[in-house]
Design an enzyme around this catalytic site. Structure first.
Site, short mmCIF file in Angstrom:
data_model
loop_
_atom_site.label_atom_id
_atom_site.label_comp_id
_atom_site.label_asym_id
_atom_site.label_seq_id
_atom_site.Cartn_x
_atom_site.Cartn_y
_atom_site.Cartn_z
N SER A 189 0.81 -1.30 0.02
CA SER A 189 -0.18 -0.05 -0.05
C SER A 189 0.94 1.23 0.07
O SER A 189 1.60 1.39 -0.94
CB SER A 189 -0.84 -0.03 1.33
OG SER A 189 -1.91 0.70 0.98
N ASP A 341 -9.99 -3.48 -5.06
CA ASP A 341 -9.16 -2.72 -4.52
C ASP A 341 -9.22 -1.18 -5.26
O ASP A 341 -8.90 -1.34 -6.66
CB ASP A 341 -7.66 -3.35 -4.52
CG ASP A 341 -6.38 -2.43 -3.67
OD1 ASP A 341 -6.90 -1.08 -3.60
OD2 ASP A 341 -5.52 -2.74 -3.82
N HIS A 371 -8.17 -4.84 -0.63
CA HIS A 371 -7.15 -4.20 -0.20
C HIS A 371 -6.88 -4.26 1.29
O HIS A 371 -7.59 -4.62 2.16
CB HIS A 371 -7.28 -2.72 -0.49
CG HIS A 371 -5.85 -1.76 -0.15
ND1 HIS A 371 -5.00 -1.63 -1.13
CD2 HIS A 371 -5.45 -1.16 0.96
CE1 HIS A 371 -4.15 -1.01 -0.84
NE2 HIS A 371 -4.17 -0.77 0.64
#
Ligand code: NAG
Ligand code: NAG
Length: 401
Positions: A189, A341, A371
């Site tokens: 991320s 995501d 995610h």
């Protein structure tokens, strides 16, 4: 009695309504995810409220999740764990205790959390690092970089850069018994963002003589031009990371100024000058048909004035905005993306651009993932798909580092 039963029924329906989310059938472990998401959303609602009445910044409330999961640096039979600093930046170092003869590999890891949350000391990151260290017989340096809203870009990037630069010194590598030809940067991320950015920038540093061998990016955030890619549209209400939260993370990375958040939400933060950059993120050419679907491409920018906040289009913040010459020099990459995501298309476009620039890329797309799932590997939020992603990530390092 009647009233109690009635209240109970009403409460159950309300709770059910609050917890239930219409999630896609192909999404794995849907009910478990709904429960996890309810906890997230409750905290988000509390954070909104606390910020609204002026008690605390939104992210300070969200940080409770991180703080609740922190664990100390405890060594075990496989790994020696130490909290220390490299170049003045806090790091947690995991060294395998099994001292096989010969040099070891190393991974410098950047945790996720939108540049605002997360910590190398959080249990899931601690677990991930231990497992990586043990299975690869590698030294893991997990970076505790500074966070927003106290610190903004480029502080997060600079901290990570300082650690990587420190570790790539020959005498430091000798001290940790690390093979200079086998050092990776990795992250998930926002951590994938920082890993990608440092891999680009360190190439141009004349003081750094050791090269990064590979970069592993797990559902990375990579661009600030277009918050209307098909994945942003398709997944705008997905659990864990809805579009509103991702855009809030981006805006907090640069500034506390709420007008940036409003502009980014409306996708009006890109100016006319950003037009050249738009072609680097042109998803009508950089995404496969199966992702583009029926979504209509609108070039961002549109002649508006755009944001005056500095750094928003800096490739150190948004690595997808680096030019092709820069990409050509990059190390081999592993990019993991999830179907559910908002950041799916960031990772996919980066893989496409790297490939076109001649960089060796492994793009691994998970149809049944969302995610943040790499962080859902510890009790009580332990997801089989989280374990699967972790194994795939470690296996790829095993083969390529
Ligand atoms: C140490 O590593 C072995 C082999 O991977 C594993 O089975 C064991 O559970 C590990 N010990 C700890 C404390 O994690
Ligand atoms: C994006 O690509 C399409 C198709 O090639 C092209 O028509 C459009 O001008 C491009 N837009 C930008 C901003 O690069």
């Amino acid at each position: 009695m009647g009233i109690k039963l009635f209240s109970f029924a009403v409460a159950s329906v309300l709770l059910g309504y609050y917890v239930y989310l219409p999630l896609p059938e192909t999404l794995n472990e849907r009910w478990k995810l709904m429960v996890v998401d309810t906890c997230f959303r409750s905290l988000e609602n509390l954070a909104e409220l606390t910020e609204f009445i002026g008690l605390k910044h939104y992210m300070e409330v969200m940080m409770l999740l991180t703080v609740a999961e922190m664990v100390g640096p405890s060594s075990d039979e496989n790994v020696t764990v130490v909290d220390t600093t490299f170049n003045g930046v806090a790091v947690r170092v995991f060294e395998p205790t099994n001292r096989n003869p010969g040099l070891r590999r190393a991974v410098i890891y950047m945790h996720g959390g939108g540049w605002c949350l997360g910590s190398a000391k959080m249990q899931p990151y601690d677990v991930l690092s231990r497992k990586t260290a043990t299975e690869l017989n590698a030294v893991i340096v997990s970076v505790e970089y500074r966070l927003a809203p106290q610190h903004h870009f480029p502080d997060q990037f600079n901290d990570v850069y300082a650690v990587v630069k420190y570790f790539l010194q020959r005498d430091v590598l000798v001290q940790y018994l690390v093979d200079p030809g086998r050092v990776a940067v990795a992250g998930d991320s926002a951590g994938g963002n920082l890993a990608a950015a440092v891999a680009q920038q360190i190439k141009e540093d004349p003081e750094v003589q050791v090269e990064i061998k590979i970069q592993a990016l797990v559902y990375p955030a990579l661009q600030t031009i277009d918050f209307n890619t098909p994945s942003y549209q398709q997944n705008k209400n997905m659990p864990i990371l809805p579009k509103t939260l991702m855009v809030r993370f981006w805006s907090e990375y640069f500034s506390r100024d709420k007008s940036l958040l409003r502009e980014m939400m409306a996708n009006t933060h890109t100016s006319l000058e950003a037009k050249d950059l738009s072609s680097l993120v042109n998803w009508s050419v950089l995404l496969p048909e199966k992702f583009r679907k029926e979504y209509k491409y609108t070039p961002p920018g549109g002649g508006k004035e755009g944001t005056r906040v500095p750094g928003v289009f800096d490739p150190r913040a948004a690595p997808l905005l680096a030019g092709d010459e820069k990409l050509r020099a990059l190390p081999q990459a592993y990019i993991m993306t999830c179907e559910f995501d908002v950041l799916r298309d960031d990772g996919t476009m980066y893989a496409m651009r790297l490939q076109r620039a001649g960089v060796q890329v492994t793009l691994e797309h998970f149809e049944d993932c969302f995610h943040g799932v790499l962080m859902l590997i510890t009790w009580p939020a332990n997801f089989a798909i989280g374990q699967k992603l972790m194994s795939r990530y470690i296996d790829w390092l095993q083969e390529n580092l």
